[in-house]
Design an enzyme around this catalytic site. Sequence first.
Site, PDB file in Angstrom:
ATOM      1  N   ASP A  61       0.846  -1.197   0.000  1.00 47.86           N
ATOM      2  CA  ASP A  61       0.000   0.000   0.000  1.00 47.86           C
ATOM      3  C   ASP A  61       0.880   1.244   0.000  1.00 47.86           C
ATOM      4  O   ASP A  61       1.948   1.244  -0.635  1.00 47.86           O
ATOM      5  CB  ASP A  61      -0.932  -0.050   1.223  1.00 47.86           C
ATOM      6  CG  ASP A  61      -2.255   0.656   0.988  1.00 47.86           C
ATOM      7  OD1 ASP A  61      -2.239   1.877   0.796  1.00 47.86           O
ATOM      8  OD2 ASP A  61      -3.305  -0.015   0.992  1.00 47.86           O
TER       9      ASP A  61
ATOM     10  N   SER B  65     -11.039  -0.394  -1.113  1.00 45.33           N
ATOM     11  CA  SER B  65      -9.779  -0.452  -0.359  1.00 45.33           C
ATOM     12  C   SER B  65     -10.020  -0.785   1.103  1.00 45.33           C
ATOM     13  O   SER B  65      -9.182  -1.405   1.755  1.00 45.33           O
ATOM     14  CB  SER B  65      -9.042   0.887  -0.442  1.00 45.33           C
ATOM     15  OG  SER B  65      -8.457   1.075  -1.696  1.00 45.33           O
TER      16      SER B  65
ATOM     17  N   HIS C 251      -3.697   6.087   3.627  1.00 50.38           N
ATOM     18  CA  HIS C 251      -4.366   4.920   3.049  1.00 50.38           C
ATOM     19  C   HIS C 251      -3.796   3.612   3.578  1.00 50.38           C
ATOM     20  O   HIS C 251      -4.534   2.720   4.018  1.00 50.38           O
ATOM     21  CB  HIS C 251      -4.248   4.986   1.527  1.00 50.38           C
ATOM     22  CG  HIS C 251      -5.114   4.019   0.787  1.00 50.38           C
ATOM     23  ND1 HIS C 251      -4.735   2.723   0.537  1.00 50.38           N
ATOM     24  CD2 HIS C 251      -6.343   4.162   0.220  1.00 50.38           C
ATOM     25  CE1 HIS C 251      -5.696   2.108  -0.144  1.00 50.38           C
ATOM     26  NE2 HIS C 251      -6.681   2.957  -0.348  1.00 50.38           N
TER      27      HIS C 251
END
Length: 754
Positions: free
Chosen positions: A154, A544, A218
Amino acid sequence: MAKGLFASVVYVLALSLIVNLWLLAPVQADEHERKAYIVYMGDIEMTDIPVTDIYLKMIKDVIGGNLVHLTKAAEYLLYSFKNFKGCVLHLTDKEADIIASVMLNVMLEMAGVVSVFPSRKGSLHTTRSWDFMGFPLDVDRNTVESDIIIGVIDSGIWPESESFNDQGFSPPPAKWKGHCDTSNNFTCNNKMIGGQYFRADGNVTANGIASPRDSSGHGTHTASTAAGGAVIDASFLGLGQGTVRGGVPSARIATYKVCWADNCYAADVLAAFDAAISDGVDIISISVGGYSPSYFEDPIAIGAFHAMKKGILTSNSAGNDGPTLNTMKNLAPWVLSVAASSIDRKFITEVKLGNGMIIQGISLNPFDPLNKTFPLIYGGDAPNPLSDTASDSRYCRGDSLDKTLVQGKIVICDALISGEALFIGGAAGMILHGLDKQDQPLSFPIPASYLRVEQATHVLSYARNLTSTPYGTILKSVEIGDASSPIVASFSSRGPNFISPGILKPDLTAPGIAILAAYSPLASASIFKNDPRSVLYMIESGTSMACPHASGVAAYVKSFHPTWSPTAIKSALMTTTMPMSSASNEEAEFAYGSGHLNPLKAVNPGLVYDANEEDYINFLCNEGLNASQIRQISGKANSCKNMTKNGIGYHDLNYPSMALQTVPGAFDTVFYRTVTNVGFPNSTYHVVVTTLEGQALGIKVQPSVLEFESLGMKLSFSVRVTGSIGLRSLISASLVWDDGEHQVRSPIVVYSLS
C-alpha cells in the site's frame, strides 16, 4: 547439470539473437525517454548462468552503444526478482519493442520471456464493521494467530499509531525473514515487524518520504483494518466513537510501500510481491488495481500467482468504478477479489433553513455550529467578474466565485466538490447536491452536507426567492442505524469478468462504507488535500476498506488451519458468505459475488473447493497461452495438448462459484467440481438447489448425495445447467451442500450481455 547447461546455451542463443536485431535496428536513445519496463520470464529455473548476469547481458546487447562493461549496464537494472524470473529495466519504447519482438521468435520459446510491459500506474482503490459481521473482539481465537503475518502492499504505515502498539507481543516468529528499513526515523516493533519502500525510478514525489512511512493515510488505514490492535475511544474528530480494531489483533504486520502521490507503479508492486514472498508472509493484502486486461501484464496477477505457488493467499480490492458493469479490476482466479458494502450505521448531516425546514443530507461534518445561523447564497449568484470561469460559479470551482460575496456565508453548489475554493474564500459552509448516490459520506474542510437533487430544490427555492436575506445552518453529523444493510456500495466495481467470462467476479463483498481506522497525521483530514487538520483516526469508504476485512478473516482462518492452501481458505470465505438479494442490489452477483463475508462461519466451512498450481495452469491453457508460455510460467514441461477433459476451462476449474456467459436463447452446459471434507470425518451431504420463481433455469446435480468417511476425503459431482435467457439478462441460482451442520453454498450465474 545437463539441463542447466542446455538452458545456458539457449540463453546465449537468445541473447545473440537480440544482438543481431540490435545491429539491424540501432537506436540512438534519448536518456530522458527512458522509463521502467517489466520483463517477466516466468518461474525460476536452474541454469549455469546467474540470472542477474543474464539481465545485465540483455541490457548490454539491447542498449548497446557506449555500454562496454556490465557494470555500466547495471545502472539500467532497476529490480531483479528472486521468487520468479524477471526484472525491471530502464528502457526506451524502441528497446522494449526489440525485447518484445524477440519474445515472439521461435528461438526464444525456451529462453523464457513471457511478457514485456511498461510500469503503468495503478490507483489506490471500522469500530463498527467487525461487530456488524458478528465477529466480536472476544471471539474464540487460536494462539497461533500471533504467528500469522499479513503483508500489506500500500502507501506505507504510520508505525507510531496506537493501533500498532506491540505491548505484550513476543519477538517475530522464526519464519520471518524480512527486515525494517529505518530511513527517515522509521521504526518497527514486535507488532509491525517489517517495513520496506519501493520506487524503481528513485524519484520520490514532492512531499513524499523516502521510507516506509505513510503520508497519505491509506496504508495505515488498511493495515489497521486487517490486523490493528484494539484502541478504546477512537473517533474521527468525535464521529464514530468506539473501540477500533482489526480482524486479527494478535497477528503481525509487514508493510510494503509502493504508492506515492503520483499513484502506484507496476514495477514497484511486483517488487513488493517478490519481497513479501521472500519475507515469509502468510496473507497479502493489496488495495490497489487498474493495470492491464491481461493476467501476465498485470503485476498483481503475476505476483499473486507466484505467491499462490508458495502457499500465500492474495486479497485484493475490486475497484471503485461502479455501478457500471464490466468495471471490475483484479480478475485472476487465484486472487480473492473483494467488493464493498454498507454496515448497519450511517452518518447524516441535517441542513436547517430559516423557515424551519430541516433537510437530511450526508457527510462527515464534525463542526458544531453552536446555534449560529449564516446567510445563504447560491454559487450561481456569486460569479467572479474578473474570472474567465465566472459562468461556472454555480459549481463553486476554482476562482469562479466572488470571494467578497461568499465570505461568511453558506454557499449552495450544483456539484460535489472538495470545497477548496470555498475554504480559501472564507465561506461558512456549503450545501452540495448532485446525481451521485448518497451512500458514501465524505469529509470536507468546512461544514458541508450533500443532498439529493430533489432535496436541493427546496433549499434553492428558499434561498433565491426571499426579499430578505435567507439564513440557515449545517448541523454536526450524527450516527444512525441502517437496517437495510448490507447493500453493495454504488462505487464498488461490478462484474462480469471481462478477461475470463466463466469466472464470476467479484468473489464476495465486505464492509467498505464509513470505516473508522488508524490514519497518518501527515495526511489530509478531508478530500481537500491541503486541509490543515491532522487526525490519528479517519473514516474512509472504498473497496480499499473492504479488502483488508477479507484479509483479516483469511488470516483468522489460517490461524486455525495453517496447512490449508490459499485456494482452500478462499473457498472457505466464499462458500460461507451471507446470501444477498438482487432486490436491493440491481446487478446481483455482478455486485456481490458469492455474498457478504461471514467470519465465524468461514473458520468451519465443512467442505472446500481446493485447487493447486496445476489446476490453474490447466485453466491458463484454455485462456490461449501456448505451451512455451505455460512452461515458462510454471517452470515445468507442461503441454496443453496433454490435458484431460476434466481440469481445463472455466467450467472445470474447481472454483467455488459457477458462471456461464452465453448468447440469448437456449443453453445447456455442465460444470465439474470436487469438494474436500474438512468438517466431520463421517458425514453425509445432501444437495439443495434454489432458483428464483419465473426463471427458465433447470439444474441437475449428480450425485445428489455425498457420503464422506474421513477428513480430507475428496468427492466429485457434476452440475448440468439448462434453460433459456433473453437479451442482456442475468439469471441465477444457489447450490448448497448441507449435512445439517454446514451449509456449503455456491452461486450459479448465467448471463448474456450481447
